[in-house]
Scaffold this active site. Structure first.
Site, mmCIF file in Angstrom:
data_model
loop_
_atom_site.group_PDB
_atom_site.id
_atom_site.type_symbol
_atom_site.label_atom_id
_atom_site.label_comp_id
_atom_site.label_asym_id
_atom_site.label_seq_id
_atom_site.Cartn_x
_atom_site.Cartn_y
_atom_site.Cartn_z
ATOM 1 C CG HIS A 68 -4.613 -17.502 -29.728
ATOM 2 N ND1 HIS A 68 -5.060 -16.990 -30.919
ATOM 3 C CD2 HIS A 68 -5.634 -17.350 -28.847
ATOM 4 C CE1 HIS A 68 -6.302 -16.549 -30.759
ATOM 5 N NE2 HIS A 68 -6.673 -16.740 -29.520
ATOM 6 C CG ASP B 173 -9.723 -14.224 -30.220
ATOM 7 O OD1 ASP B 173 -8.729 -14.695 -29.645
ATOM 8 O OD2 ASP B 173 -10.649 -14.938 -30.649
ATOM 9 C CD GLU C 41 -7.504 -20.591 -28.982
ATOM 10 O OE1 GLU C 41 -8.293 -20.997 -28.119
ATOM 11 O OE2 GLU C 41 -7.864 -19.837 -29.909
ATOM 12 C CD GLU C 42 -9.330 -18.132 -32.409
ATOM 13 O OE1 GLU C 42 -10.181 -18.952 -32.029
ATOM 14 O OE2 GLU C 42 -9.261 -16.979 -31.971
ATOM 15 C CG ASP D 116 -7.475 -16.492 -26.068
ATOM 16 O OD1 ASP D 116 -7.739 -15.508 -26.781
ATOM 17 O OD2 ASP D 116 -7.737 -17.668 -26.402
ATOM 18 C CG HIS E 236 -14.142 -15.982 -33.192
ATOM 19 N ND1 HIS E 236 -14.519 -17.261 -32.854
ATOM 20 C CD2 HIS E 236 -12.962 -15.770 -32.545
ATOM 21 C CE1 HIS E 236 -13.621 -17.801 -32.041
ATOM 22 N NE2 HIS E 236 -12.670 -16.903 -31.824
HETATM 23 ZN ZN ZN Z 1 -8.568 -16.352 -28.642
#
Ligand code: ZN
Length: 485
Positions: free
Chosen positions: A298, A310, A344-345, A370, A452
């Site tokens: 992503h 990420d 995606e998130e 991912d 994140h």
């Molecule tokens: Zn991810």
């Protein structure tokens, strides 16, 4: 010598689901003698030498890390609908063209933007302390000027559900559940429902806001954001994560019976509809070009960091694997399609848009990257349970497992899941297209330290393990493009 799952699978097909039902097997590298034993069972197919040659070439001169660098420096944080989102789409399109992909395009995706705004979370009592905190994605903001409240602590969602409304009413609920560190990242699955569901449960009990211990494995003052969702029809209250180190402080005070009061100011709000895109490029196949081997990652990221692990790492892994397949002297028979998914998130709009547009095209296999920059350590192939002839499946995947074994990748015949972006294609009809998936499982021991957070930056990316994961994905993707029954 420890008996690996690949040996069990080769010798006793009836036991092939080892690891699926019982406790998760320890990660073990296939030893050279186990490779030789299974080599007796299944002759190497013609494509195996091509795959081995290409993966060998890719062990020198891979540019995976440079792709993460390119994306994170060109676009930085790129939450769907934010200023970084179109920059990432522009970078992905240009990079795919530069790498020699064919049919490069950005397919439009409509996304719902969420905006963090300014935020401030501080302890008023027992002593003043500014918390490292971050609103959860999708949360509403606090009223102007913020809100103050006394904390009430629970240590699980079950305890939250059992909390008396008298204790919750008018207070800020603190859900203090710690995520466990594990190579396969299973602690995330155990803990992430706290992030997703706490707000609506606490609101139903009369709470004015909810804070959670960060869903992450570090012991730092970086807060981990991530998506939450309000239950339909439930009252909505603001929701934020506090860093693990700050959660420790709060937990100690509360365990000693201190009264803890917080001031919470969150500027989070809905940002309306915005345009994003799935960025797509292909290495065209030859005689089976209409069949797709899909490599997905992503393109979007959370807003706090720079989206290096990420999922800049995953984007780089699938793009670099595609580039090497383009370099191969034996061209792929099936078309290898690399997709950098939007959103995606915070909504999965890119995955759904791809499935809506492409579900009627034959997809031979999907692979998703991912899980950051960790080394590949396990291979999971389609489950034997719903297949009529386990021996045939063993013959199908055994050559691939043997190619990966010298890299330290264990064949673990658990059910592969594919990942969030492949979900709509992998799902059974009528919702999905029943696309088969293979998992190249990466080492996630360190991934959830950064996931994140504001510390998800290129400086934390390990070049050697990233390249290792890329070569494992390359092996599976190239084999799938050549292995035509
Ligand atoms: Zn991810």
């Amino acid at each position: 010598m420890r008996l690996s799952c690949s040996l069990v699978l080769g010798l006793v097909p009836a036991l092939a689901s080892c690891g699926a039902a019982g406790p998760r097997p320890e990660p073990v590298a296939n030893s050279p003698d186990s490779v030789e034993e299974s080599a007796v069972l299944v002759p190497a197919p013609a494509w195996a030498a091509d795959v081995q040659t290409l993966v060998g070439r890719a062990s020198e001169g891979a540019r995976t890390y440079e792709l993460v660098e390119g994306l994170t420096d060109a676009a930085g944080p790129r939450l769907a609908g934010s200023a970084g989102d179109p920059l990432a789409v522009a970078w992905g399109t240009a990079a795919m063209q530069r790498l020699g992909f064919a049919n490069v395009r950005a397919e439009p995706v409509t996304v719902r933007a969420w905006v963090r705004g300014e935020e401030r979370v501080e302890v008023l009592a027992p002593v003043p302390h500014r918390l490292a905190a971050a609103a959860l994605g999708g949360s509403i903001g606090t009223p102007p000027g913020g809100l103050d409240g006394e904390l009430v602590r629970v240590t699980s969602l079950e305890a939250l559900r059992a909390l008396s409304p008298e204790l919750a009413r008018g207070r800020i609920v603190f859900v203090d559940q710690r995520m466990a560190r594990a190579q396969d990242g299973h602690g995330y699955g155990e803990t992430v429902p706290v992030r997703g569901q706490s707000a609506s449960i606490a609101a139903g009990l009369g709470a004015i806001a909810v804070i959670i211990r960060s869903v992450g494995t570090d012991a730092t003052r970086f807060a981990h954001t991530g998506a939450m969702r309000y239950a339909d029809g439930a009252p909505q209250i603001p929701a934020a994560a506090v860093s693990n180190a700050d959660a420790d402080v709060l937990g100690r005070w509360l365990e000693r019976g201190e009264t803890v009061r917080l001031h919470l100011e969150l500027g989070a709000h809905d940002g309306g509809e915005a345009q994003s895109a799935n960025v797509i490029g292909e290495i065209p196949g030859t005689d089976r070009a209409e069949e797709i081997v899909l490599l997905g990652a992503h393109l979007d990221s959370w807003d706090l960091g720079r989206g290096a692990v990420d999922d800049g790492a995953g984007c780089a892994i699938v793009m670099e694997a595609g580039r090497w397949i383009r370099e191969a002297s034996t061209r792929p028979r099936r078309t290898v399609r690399v997709v950098l998914f939007a959103n995606e998130e915070n909504g999965l709009a890119g995955a759904r848009a791809y499935a809506a547009a492409h579900h009627e095209e034959p997809h031979a296999l999907g692979i998703e990257a991912d899980f950051g920059d960790g080394r590949a350590w396990a291979l999971r192939t389609p489950d034997l349970a719903d297949r009529p002839d386990p021996a045939a499946i063993s013959a199908r995947w055994d050559p691939l497992a043997r190619l990966l074994a010298p890299m330290g990748v264990v064949w673990q015949p658990d059910e592969p899941h594919g990942g969030a972006d492949l979900g709509p294609m992998h799902a059974p009809p009528p919702e999905g297209a029943a696309m088969p998936v293979v998992d190249v499982v990466q080492d996630g021991t360190r991934y959830f330290d950064l996931h994140h957070t504001a510390n998800d930056v290129l400086t934390e990316v390990d070049r050697a393990s990233l390249d290792h994961a890329m070569r494992a994905v390359l092996a599976v993707a190239y084999a799938a493009s050549l292995d035509v029954e």
